[in-house]
Write an enzyme that holds these catalytic residues in place. Structure first.
Site, short mmCIF file in Angstrom:
data_model
loop_
_atom_site.label_atom_id
_atom_site.label_comp_id
_atom_site.label_asym_id
_atom_site.label_seq_id
_atom_site.Cartn_x
_atom_site.Cartn_y
_atom_site.Cartn_z
CG HIS A 44 42.91 28.57 38.42
ND1 HIS A 44 42.04 28.71 39.48
CD2 HIS A 44 42.19 27.95 37.44
CE1 HIS A 44 40.86 28.19 39.17
NE2 HIS A 44 40.92 27.72 37.93
CD GLN A 70 38.57 29.58 35.21
OE1 GLN A 70 38.28 28.41 35.45
NE2 GLN A 70 38.27 30.17 34.05
NE ARG A 77 34.08 33.39 31.96
CZ ARG A 77 32.78 33.25 31.78
NH1 ARG A 77 31.95 34.17 32.22
NH2 ARG A 77 32.30 32.21 31.12
CG HIS A 110 37.14 26.96 40.66
ND1 HIS A 110 36.29 27.36 39.66
CD2 HIS A 110 38.23 26.45 40.04
CE1 HIS A 110 36.85 27.10 38.48
NE2 HIS A 110 38.02 26.54 38.69
CD GLU A 157 40.57 23.57 38.48
OE1 GLU A 157 41.29 24.15 37.64
OE2 GLU A 157 39.32 23.64 38.48
#
Length: 320
Positions: A174, A97, A194, A99, A117
């Protein structure tokens, strides 16, 4: 409101296709299923806000406290609480995936935050690995390798060990590999694109939705490893390692051995106990600390004392 005690929080749990039972087996949580993948330990996100379990705010959700008692957070600006702290149990591989950043998330999803993150590896099976980045050098080759399903050639696999740390900026391809438990500190976002899901099917025989076009839009090409410069400091009773200092958050690993007095110059701190036991004292009140506890030290709590043998991940928002 003057609050001179920590805000202890009851986590929210998420059933996931790839989840397992380690959140119960290791941390002692009461989990909702045998495939529980996520513990949202400190969350004000609408998809799973944590509940305060102590003091005059007991029973309130963290998003409500953020709205009504901003003095506890140093009067930080912003409509929404900025961070989300999770513990993940990857019994199986997570999907590959990526982001979006803040701008893309606002424009395309109507979300307040993108998702940068970071991961602290709590534990992992021997031979575990993560997917961290890719090998494509151009957008054209990236698209072509996805279209041709050349996943082994495209994806960059990295072996991992317990205690390691990875900073995962938005745009980074990642995936967390099977047999891994991590503590994740992230922007308060639930937007995930995804790229690849191993052609898995859910309990109803359906494959999960992929988001190829948007994944291509937001992916960093070529991949860039973010710099990692941990900073270690020691003072009476505390060993601190600053793991990352980013635009969105600063994350530390704390080891308390004996007694440590905190005189906080941060507006507020988010704390998760990974191992050990002890207590935190503020004024005349003392609260026990155990593995799996999540709490916030509010800005109104200027001094406190830790005692015991504790390993904790501590973070703070870098939002003005």
């Amino acid at each position: 409101m003057y609050q001179n005690e920590p805000l202890f929080l009851n986590p929210e749990f998420k059933d996931r296709l790839w989840g397992g039972t380690k959140l119960r087996d290791v941390f002692g949580y009461t989990i909702p299923s045998e495939t529980t993948g996520e513990c949202w330990g400190i969350s004000a996100h609408e998809n799973g806000p944590s509940e305060v379990r102590n003091g005059p705010l007991a029973g309130k959700k963290l998003n409500e406290v953020w709205e009504s008692n901003r003095e506890l957070f140093g009067h930080e600006s912003g409509e929404h609480f900025p961070l989300l702290i999770k513990i993940l149990d990857a019994d199986r591989d997570l999907s590959v995936q990526v982001h979006p950043d803040d701008t893309y998330a606002r424009e395309m999803e109507g979300e307040n935050y993108g998702k940068t993150e970071c991961w602290y590896i709590i534990d992992c099976d021997p031979g575990s690995e993560i997917i961290f980045g890719h090998h494509a050098q151009t957008k054209e080759s990236f698209e072509q390798m996805i279209e041709d399903g050349e996943w082994d050639q495209l994806l960059r696999r990295v072996p991992i060990e317990p205690g390691e740390f990875y900073f995962v900026p938005s745009g980074t391809i990642h995936a967390i590999g099977a047999g891994t438990m991590i503590l994740e500190t992230q922007q308060s976002s639930d937007t995930t694109y995804r790229v690849y899901d191993y052609d898995r099917k859910d309990a109803n025989g359906n494959t999960r939705e992929l988001h190829i076009e948007r994944s291509i839009d937001v992916s960093t090409i070529p991949h860039q490893d973010p710099p990692f410069h941990p900073v270690k400091t020691e003072e009476n009773g505390l060993t601190q390692i600053q793991l990352v200092n980013s635009d969105y958050f600063t994350v530390y690993r704390w080891e308390v051995d004996g007694e440590y007095a905190l005189h906080s110059d941060h507006p507020y701190l988010l704390v998760s106990v990974l191992s050990g036991e002890g207590n935190i004292t503020s004024g005349e009140a003392s609260y026990s600390l155990n593995q799996g506890d999540h709490f916030i030290i509010p800005s109104t709590m200027k001094e406190c004392h830790f005692e015991g043998d504790l390993e904790m991940i501590v973070s703070k928002s870098n939002k003005e």
